[in-house]
Design an enzyme around this catalytic site. Structure first.
Site, mmCIF file in Angstrom:
data_model
loop_
_atom_site.group_PDB
_atom_site.id
_atom_site.type_symbol
_atom_site.label_atom_id
_atom_site.label_comp_id
_atom_site.label_asym_id
_atom_site.label_seq_id
_atom_site.Cartn_x
_atom_site.Cartn_y
_atom_site.Cartn_z
ATOM 1 C CB SER A 150 -52.486 -22.477 18.940
ATOM 2 O OG SER A 150 -52.132 -21.107 19.214
ATOM 3 C CG ASP A 227 -45.124 -21.123 21.431
ATOM 4 O OD1 ASP A 227 -45.380 -20.108 20.607
ATOM 5 O OD2 ASP A 227 -45.817 -21.958 21.531
ATOM 6 C CG HIS A 260 -47.205 -21.627 18.363
ATOM 7 N ND1 HIS A 260 -47.706 -21.886 19.575
ATOM 8 C CD2 HIS A 260 -48.375 -21.455 17.617
ATOM 9 C CE1 HIS A 260 -48.999 -21.614 19.706
ATOM 10 N NE2 HIS A 260 -49.504 -21.455 18.427
#
Length: 282
Positions: A150, A227, A260
């Site tokens: 991320s 995600d 995620h």
């Protein structure tokens, strides 16, 4: 360049430790973690991968949650993990939101007051942390890779593209590939770098590729199609298009059903360690 040992633990035949030191880049105490595989010594220095975590995380998160240590041990590769921002800078509002300030340093050097005094994670990642860890641990700085998740994926891509001689291999999970064009990046860059968007380009992997930056190896990126941040914040198609236009080697894999979380990372971390090992161990 002294360090303080906070704790050390036997793990996967090697040792994982958590440490702190006074950082010259940050002007504050910084924390980091190191996994050393069995057999690492001054006479047998090992390749190393720096792992960068995402928003709200610390130096502990990736090593505890990603299941990377098991595979690093098999390949005889060390791991270095850092915190995601300075801590305790005393700046008004630094603890007010999850995506700016504490836990959200974006792995860059802030240029705007009051953040520019301590929020210098770019220099810390790019120069100071490798120097400190390679002085205190048997790490081979000529065989150094970088990966992240991320915000950390953003950091890994940017640092590798800007300094490919320093970072010999690179990969990312669900990275923020075009931060200059998404809300997370716009918020962070406005605060840390100011309103001039031209200054943002050197901290954006998509724009760096468009400006002529390249990495000599193939970049590996994994992205979950379930995600929750995919459409608004991550937008991996920008990196794909920029890499194709630039002739940059990129393996971008999309995975139906994956979100995620670190459950996603655990599912494909072996592939990333294999990718790095093939380059760093040669």
């Amino acid at each position: 360049m002294s360090i303080t040992t906070r704790s050390e633990h036997a793990c996967c035949g090697g040792r994982v430790g958590f440490y702190s030191h006074m950082s010259a880049s940050l002007g504050l105490e910084a924390r980091f973690a190191v996994f050393l595989p069995d057999g690492a010594s001054d006479a047998a220095r090992v390749p190393v991968i720096h792992v960068l975590a995402g928003l709200t995380c610390t130096e502990e998160t990736f090593l505890i949650k990603a299941n990377a240590i098991r595979f690093a041990a098999e390949f005889g590769i060390a791991l270095v993990a850092t915190d995601t921002s300075p801590r305790g800078a005393g700046i008004a509002g630094e603890d007010d939101s999850y995506d700016f300030g504490s836990g959200a340093g974006f792995y860059l050097d802030a240029t705007q007051a009051p953040w520019n005094t301590h929020y210098r994670m770019g220099s810390y990642i790019g120069t100071e942390l490798p120097a400190v860890t390679e002085a205190h641990f048997p790490l081979d700085g000529t065989r150094r890779g970088i990966m992240g998740h991320s915000m950390g994926g953003h950091g890994a891509l940017v640092h590798a593209l800007r300094a490919p001689d320093c970072w010999k291999s690179v990969s990312a999970f669900a990275p923020i590939v075009h931060p200059a064009a998404v809300p997370w990046g716009e918020k962070a860059f406005s605060g840390y770098l100011g309103p001039d968007r031209a200054s943002w380009a050197e901290h954006d992997a998509t724009l760096l590729l468009g400006a002529g930056y390249r990495h000599p190896t193939t970049i590996l990126v994994d992205q979950g199609d379930a995600d929750q941040f995919l459409a608004e914040q991550l937008q991996p198609w920008h990196l794909d298009d920029a890499a194709k236009a630039a002739g940059q080697g990129l393996i971008l894999r999309r995975h139906p059903g994956y979100d995620h979380s670190y459950w996603f990372i655990q599912s494909f971390i072996q592939d990333h360690l294999t990718h790095h090992a093939a380059i760093l161990r040669g």
